[in-house]
Design a protein around this motif. Structure first.
Motif, short mmCIF file in Angstrom:
data_model
loop_
_atom_site.label_atom_id
_atom_site.label_comp_id
_atom_site.label_asym_id
_atom_site.label_seq_id
_atom_site.Cartn_x
_atom_site.Cartn_y
_atom_site.Cartn_z
N CYS A 1 -6.80 1.20 -1.12
CA CYS A 1 -6.07 1.95 -2.15
C CYS A 1 -7.01 2.39 -3.27
O CYS A 1 -6.79 3.44 -3.88
CB CYS A 1 -4.90 1.13 -2.69
SG CYS A 1 -3.54 1.06 -1.50
N CYS B 1 -7.01 -4.44 -3.17
CA CYS B 1 -7.02 -3.58 -1.98
C CYS B 1 -8.08 -2.48 -2.05
O CYS B 1 -7.88 -1.48 -2.77
CB CYS B 1 -5.63 -2.98 -1.80
SG CYS B 1 -5.50 -1.89 -0.39
N HIS C 1 -2.83 -4.48 -7.78
CA HIS C 1 -3.03 -4.14 -6.36
C HIS C 1 -4.41 -3.52 -6.14
O HIS C 1 -5.07 -3.81 -5.14
CB HIS C 1 -1.93 -3.19 -5.89
CG HIS C 1 -2.04 -2.82 -4.44
ND1 HIS C 1 -1.59 -3.63 -3.42
CD2 HIS C 1 -2.60 -1.74 -3.82
CE1 HIS C 1 -1.84 -3.07 -2.26
NE2 HIS C 1 -2.46 -1.90 -2.48
N CYS D 1 0.82 -1.22 0.00
CA CYS D 1 0.00 0.00 0.00
C CYS D 1 0.86 1.27 0.00
O CYS D 1 0.50 2.26 -0.64
CB CYS D 1 -0.94 0.00 1.21
SG CYS D 1 -2.16 -1.32 1.15
ZN LIG Z 1 -3.34 -0.95 -0.73
#
Ligand SMILES: [Zn+2]
Lengths: 192, 183
Positions: B36, B33, B29, B3
């Motif tokens: 994010c 996530c 990612h 992150c």
């Molecule tokens: Zn992240």
């Protein structure tokens, strides 16, 4: 006479002025006065002082137009003059000790925030109110603030910012990246 | 990608300043996530707001004030020039008077002694130049002209002196001849 000013680039206008065409000078003033005002406001935090400095910038343009050479973009040149005058003003204030720490804070009444009806629709729908964004910007530390104002508000290129602030393009990029993240954090904390 | 790494690359991602491989890594990612994802959306909103920020506007009389400043600056420059002239008016006028006086003297001198400089010396002028000083320095009776024009008066004088005068005259004539030969 310049009848259709939009045809001319800034550089063409300054060359016209160097040859004595005062209409070209006025066109440059009209193109840059508001941009410079917003830029200088980031330094001095008062519309009155900022406007004085913008006036001095244009006076300098009038008296020193011959100093301009084609090697630089006009925008870079004029922003640099304005930034130097703003820094001189800040040094003067420091010497006179007029400026206390509380004066450095952002004041609502300085910034003429338009009424809701004047704000474009898409920004009303935005998650963040203008007021909070502005306050957050002026909470940023000096180097991040300047870089952010120039890049994200004035929408200058990285290269132009690098020339005005006199740091490498790499440093400009990292300052802007970090400045944006800092801004995001400030806004997140305020909206809690 | 973690992150923290993602966060530092958000600006480059939005500005499309990263390589294809980095971009696909970040998108991978993003899919994993939600934090994010939210952060990226948030940043997009902030940048959009920054671009749309209401701008300060200069006062309505900005150009007018500027023109006044320019005029003031111009008149200040003129004032400095005037001050200079005022400060140095006395020495300047004195200098001018001296120059005029010198020219005047030169002009009068030239009208009294015309053609003094750059003169071509002719034989008759040499005669005059050589003879006239003797005329002036010697008594009138000793001069050649007087010997010729006033013979009676000379005769009344001492004979010796008239003889020496004749010798002098011959001397002068020889000198003139010599000068002529040199020419
Ligand atoms: Zn992240």
């Amino acid at each position: 006479m310049i009848n259709n000013n939009k045809k001319y680039s800034d550089e063409e206008l300054i060359f016209q002025f160097q040859k004595g065409n005062e209409h070209a000078y006025l066109e440059l003033v009209n193109r840059y006065k508001d941009r410079l005002l917003n830029f200088i406001f980031g330094y001095v935090h008062s519309k009155e002082s900022a406007e004085d400095i913008v006036q001095d910038t244009f006076l300098k343009l009038y008296t020193s137009a011959d100093m301009y050479r084609e090697i630089a973009k006009f925008s870079t040149w004029i922003f640099t003059i304005a930034a130097n005058l703003a820094k001189t003003e800040l040094r003067k204030r420091k010497r006179r000790k007029i400026f206390s720490i509380t004066d450095m804070g952002f004041d609502d009444k300085d910034y003429e925030i338009p009424s809701e009806s004047n704000v474009p629709e898409n920004s009303i729908n935005s998650k963040y109110q203008m007021k909070y964004i502005l306050k957050a910007i002026y909470k940023l530390d000096e180097p991040f603030k300047t870089a952010l104002i120039l890049r994200d508000i004035q929408e200058l290129s990285y290269e132009e910012v690098s020339n005005i602030v006199d740091i490498s393009i790499g440093t400009v990029k990292s300052r802007i990246n970090r400045g944006r993240l800092k801004l995001q954090k400030i806004l997140k904390n305020e909206n809690k | 990608m973690n992150c923290y790494r993602f966060e530092t690359l958000i600006s480059d991602y939005l500005g499309n300043n990263i390589s294809h491989s980095m971009k696909s890594e970040m998108e991978k990612h993003l899919g994993e996530c939600p934090n994010c994802r939210a952060k990226l959306e948030d940043m997009k909103q902030i940048l959009h707001s920054l671009h749309k920020l209401p701008k300060l506007q200069t006062s309505a009389n900005f150009n007018e004030k500027l023109m006044e400043k320019i005029e003031h600056h111009k008149s200040k420059k003129k004032f400095i020039f005037k001050q200079f002239v005022y400060k140095y008016s006395q020495p300047l006028s004195t200098a001018a008077a001296v120059i005029i006086l010198l020219f005047g003297v030169y002009y009068i001198y030239n009208s009294i002694f015309p053609n003094m400089p750059n003169q071509k010396i002719s034989t008759s002028e040499i005669q005059n130049n050589i003879l006239n000083p003797t005329q002036l320095s010697q008594p009138a009776n000793n001069s050649i002209n007087n010997l010729q024009k006033k013979p009676q008066y000379v005769k009344a004088e001492n004979d010796d002196s008239s003889e020496t005068n004749i010798d002098q005259r011959n001397n002068f004539e020889n000198k003139i001849k010599m000068v002529n030969k040199e020419k």
